[in-house]
Motif scaffolding. Sequence first.
Motif, PDB file in Angstrom:
ATOM      1  N   ALA A  95      70.498  25.586  52.608  1.00 41.41           N
ATOM      2  CA  ALA A  95      71.668  25.429  53.482  1.00 41.41           C
ATOM      3  C   ALA A  95      71.683  24.057  54.147  1.00 41.41           C
ATOM      4  CB  ALA A  95      71.657  26.539  54.542  1.00 41.41           C
ATOM      5  N   MET A  96      70.520  23.573  54.593  1.00 42.68           N
ATOM      6  CA  MET A  96      70.443  22.252  55.224  1.00 42.68           C
ATOM      7  C   MET A  96      70.798  21.151  54.236  1.00 42.68           C
ATOM      8  SD  MET A  96      69.520  22.349  58.508  1.00 42.68           S
ATOM      9  CE  MET A  96      68.528  20.921  58.934  1.00 42.68           C
ATOM     10  N   PHE A  97      70.378  21.324  52.984  1.00 43.66           N
ATOM     11  CA  PHE A  97      70.683  20.306  51.962  1.00 43.66           C
ATOM     12  C   PHE A  97      72.184  20.255  51.686  1.00 43.66           C
ATOM     13  CE2 PHE A  97      71.406  19.191  47.506  1.00 43.66           C
ATOM     14  CZ  PHE A  97      70.829  17.926  47.473  1.00 43.66           C
ATOM     15  N   LEU A  98      72.797  21.434  51.627  1.00 41.05           N
ATOM     16  CA  LEU A  98      74.230  21.474  51.330  1.00 41.05           C
ATOM     17  C   LEU A  98      75.066  20.910  52.467  1.00 41.05           C
ATOM     18  CD1 LEU A  98      74.503  24.990  49.640  1.00 41.05           C
ATOM     19  CD2 LEU A  98      74.634  22.753  48.515  1.00 41.05           C
ATOM     20  N   THR A  99      74.605  21.051  53.691  1.00 39.85           N
ATOM     21  CA  THR A  99      75.399  20.614  54.845  1.00 39.85           C
ATOM     22  C   THR A  99      75.030  19.226  55.340  1.00 39.85           C
ATOM     23  OG1 THR A  99      73.851  21.744  56.337  1.00 39.85           O
ATOM     24  CG2 THR A  99      75.805  22.984  55.625  1.00 39.85           C
ATOM     25  N   MET A 100      73.747  18.839  55.242  1.00 39.47           N
ATOM     26  CA  MET A 100      73.305  17.571  55.838  1.00 39.47           C
ATOM     27  C   MET A 100      72.590  16.662  54.842  1.00 39.47           C
ATOM     28  SD  MET A 100      71.868  19.052  59.450  1.00 39.47           S
ATOM     29  CE  MET A 100      72.795  20.266  60.374  1.00 39.47           C
ATOM     30  N   ARG A 101      72.400  17.111  53.623  1.00 39.97           N
ATOM     31  CA  ARG A 101      71.748  16.355  52.556  1.00 39.97           C
ATOM     32  C   ARG A 101      70.270  16.106  52.810  1.00 39.97           C
ATOM     33  NH1 ARG A 101      74.434  17.278  48.383  1.00 39.97           N
ATOM     34  NH2 ARG A 101      73.490  15.491  47.331  1.00 39.97           N
ATOM     35  N   LEU A 102      69.862  15.786  54.053  1.00 40.22           N
ATOM     36  CA  LEU A 102      68.451  15.581  54.430  1.00 40.22           C
ATOM     37  C   LEU A 102      67.763  14.559  53.526  1.00 40.22           C
ATOM     38  CD1 LEU A 102      67.368  19.281  55.122  1.00 40.22           C
ATOM     39  CD2 LEU A 102      68.061  17.538  56.779  1.00 40.22           C
ATOM     40  N   GLU A 103      68.436  13.447  53.267  1.00 41.14           N
ATOM     41  CA  GLU A 103      67.895  12.456  52.339  1.00 41.14           C
ATOM     42  C   GLU A 103      66.615  11.821  52.861  1.00 41.14           C
ATOM     43  OE1 GLU A 103      71.046   9.743  51.781  1.00 41.14           O
ATOM     44  OE2 GLU A 103      72.242  11.082  50.507  1.00 41.14           O
ATOM     45  N   LEU A 104      66.472  11.709  54.199  1.00 45.56           N
ATOM     46  CA  LEU A 104      65.289  11.052  54.770  1.00 45.56           C
ATOM     47  C   LEU A 104      64.192  12.031  55.158  1.00 45.56           C
ATOM     48  CD1 LEU A 104      67.093   8.410  57.027  1.00 45.56           C
ATOM     49  CD2 LEU A 104      66.175   8.114  54.706  1.00 45.56           C
ATOM     50  N   LEU A 105      64.390  13.321  54.856  1.00 41.25           N
ATOM     51  CA  LEU A 105      63.379  14.324  55.225  1.00 41.25           C
ATOM     52  C   LEU A 105      62.206  14.259  54.255  1.00 41.25           C
ATOM     53  CD1 LEU A 105      62.957  16.799  57.204  1.00 41.25           C
ATOM     54  CD2 LEU A 105      63.602  18.210  55.245  1.00 41.25           C
ATOM     55  N   PRO A 106      60.969  14.064  54.744  1.00 43.66           N
ATOM     56  CA  PRO A 106      59.802  14.024  53.848  1.00 43.66           C
ATOM     57  C   PRO A 106      59.615  15.344  53.112  1.00 43.66           C
ATOM     58  CG  PRO A 106      59.254  13.147  56.013  1.00 43.66           C
ATOM     59  CD  PRO A 106      60.611  13.775  56.133  1.00 43.66           C
ATOM     60  N   ARG A 107      59.148  15.283  51.874  1.00 46.04           N
ATOM     61  CA  ARG A 107      58.975  16.479  51.069  1.00 46.04           C
ATOM     62  C   ARG A 107      57.850  17.377  51.587  1.00 46.04           C
ATOM     63  NH1 ARG A 107      58.724  13.623  45.270  1.00 46.04           N
ATOM     64  NH2 ARG A 107      57.780  12.031  46.602  1.00 46.04           N
ATOM     65  N   SER A 108      56.981  16.835  52.443  1.00 47.21           N
ATOM     66  CA  SER A 108      55.885  17.655  52.983  1.00 47.21           C
ATOM     67  C   SER A 108      56.368  18.597  54.091  1.00 47.21           C
ATOM     68  CB  SER A 108      54.780  16.750  53.556  1.00 47.21           C
ATOM     69  OG  SER A 108      55.295  15.923  54.588  1.00 47.21           O
ATOM     70  N   VAL A 109      57.548  18.335  54.668  1.00 49.38           N
ATOM     71  CA  VAL A 109      58.019  19.146  55.794  1.00 49.38           C
ATOM     72  C   VAL A 109      58.255  20.614  55.396  1.00 49.38           C
ATOM     73  CG1 VAL A 109      59.912  19.487  57.438  1.00 49.38           C
ATOM     74  CG2 VAL A 109      58.936  17.212  57.105  1.00 49.38           C
ATOM     75  N   PRO A 110      58.927  20.929  54.263  1.00 46.65           N
ATOM     76  CA  PRO A 110      59.103  22.346  53.912  1.00 46.65           C
ATOM     77  C   PRO A 110      57.781  23.093  53.758  1.00 46.65           C
ATOM     78  CG  PRO A 110      60.608  20.985  52.635  1.00 46.65           C
ATOM     79  CD  PRO A 110      59.683  20.043  53.340  1.00 46.65           C
ATOM     80  N   VAL A 111      56.766  22.413  53.185  1.00 46.21           N
ATOM     81  CA  VAL A 111      55.453  23.061  53.035  1.00 46.21           C
ATOM     82  C   VAL A 111      54.827  23.319  54.399  1.00 46.21           C
ATOM     83  CG1 VAL A 111      53.137  22.826  52.070  1.00 46.21           C
ATOM     84  CG2 VAL A 111      55.117  22.003  50.779  1.00 46.21           C
ATOM     85  N   LEU A 112      54.867  22.297  55.251  1.00 42.14           N
ATOM     86  CA  LEU A 112      54.348  22.470  56.603  1.00 42.14           C
ATOM     87  C   LEU A 112      55.114  23.564  57.355  1.00 42.14           C
ATOM     88  CD1 LEU A 112      53.800  18.763  57.748  1.00 42.14           C
ATOM     89  CD2 LEU A 112      52.028  20.494  57.424  1.00 42.14           C
ATOM     90  N   HIS A 113      56.413  23.571  57.150  1.00 47.04           N
ATOM     91  CA  HIS A 113      57.260  24.557  57.828  1.00 47.04           C
ATOM     92  C   HIS A 113      56.868  25.980  57.432  1.00 47.04           C
ATOM     93  CE1 HIS A 113      61.633  25.798  59.020  1.00 47.04           C
ATOM     94  NE2 HIS A 113      60.709  26.415  59.720  1.00 47.04           N
ATOM     95  N   LEU A 114      56.633  26.204  56.140  1.00 41.62           N
ATOM     96  CA  LEU A 114      56.228  27.535  55.665  1.00 41.62           C
ATOM     97  C   LEU A 114      54.897  27.954  56.287  1.00 41.62           C
ATOM     98  CD1 LEU A 114      56.504  30.012  53.833  1.00 41.62           C
ATOM     99  CD2 LEU A 114      55.439  28.685  51.994  1.00 41.62           C
TER     100      LEU A 114
END
Length: 434
Positions: A95-114
Amino acid sequence: MNWRTGILRFSVVLCHDVIVAGMSFVVALYLRWSDAMWHHADGYWREGVALCAAIALALFIITRLYRRMWRYVSLKDILTITKIAVATIVVFYAAMFLTMRLELLPRSVPVLHLLVLLAMLCVPRFIYRALHERRLQLPQSQQIPVLLVGTGPDTELFIRESVRSPSFSYRVVGIISPAGSQIGQNIHHAKIYGAIADMEAVITKLRRKNNAPQRVILTDSSLGGEQVRELLALADAGGATLGRMPRITDLTRGDGHALDVRPIDVEDILGRPQARLDREAMARIVAGKCVLVTGAGGSIGSELTRQIAQMNPSKLVLLDQGEYQLYAIDRELSVDYPALTKEAVLADVRDGITLAHEWQRHAPQVVFHAAALKHVPLCELNPEEAVLTNVMGTQMVANMCVAYGVELMVQISTDKAVNPSNVMGACKRLGEMV
């Protein structure tokens, strides 16, 4: 718990989980960027918190996670929480990708978030369960230290119940492996010390640690009669009693609760069904005769009198030195067998003069001698009394039976008379010799 209290608790749990889910996004960003998070994520962290909390709320309601009791949180609950957390992360970042693209979000954040979400959902539950179990558990001084025999699922169930159940009577101090395998490993907090043949050494080792077991509990129902007999001898040599958890067949018959520890049955020792008594032959021994039972108010004596009363004796004489016990069995027989001719005699088997008087008065034809001091610790503390009752009292009764021509005298003995290792057993062995 009424329905209002239940709704309140469900609401508190649900609010906790939703708040935790929302905050987990901020914690993950902070772990990645530290204080720079406020600069890098200034444009979307607030929206992310709200969105993550909303997605989690929907999933928590669908799966009814809030209904699961924290005090019993288990591996199955953790697996459910993991599935919910993964689903929350996948839906959230899509949902965040579809609405805000999150181009500058590091790929490690989703793993850390989980990982953060899992920790924030699971850790409070484990802390609550640990505090709850510690609060409800009996002090060790009030629990019976036990040694378990078996390494299967029933053993694990017993140990788990000993930790989490309020007022559990037993404290597991060690485990014996019937197969002699897995020695040195642990089941929860309990160590597997050795095989059945090592049990005496294991009890000695535990005694040196001030953890000597008072009971040995058989949790492996597959052991044969020979192994149970060996366990019985080893437990007795170590100063412990032997019990067992009920078999699954006992539970299907509705005979008890899963963790009701029971004495070892004759069937356990024999390794086969118990032979049935020939009750007709027994009835012929006492039917139409005057029967006298010493110790008639005791646990064994009272059961003897109940069975004898069913076999139509001409008269039943109840002899005991304990006033209340004698009164209780006399009243019980009066209610259950009103036509029975009986008499309660308050007397001590150590008193030869009184015994002679009663034998002359009643002329018993069959005598069951159940009067005895039977509690091992009390006999150890009072050996003179044990000798006077269990040896001299038996000799008095035997002399009366000889002197007054009694047809049959039956002595009630104990397994502790075989190779006796204590005062009570030695006295009963001497009584047998008399």
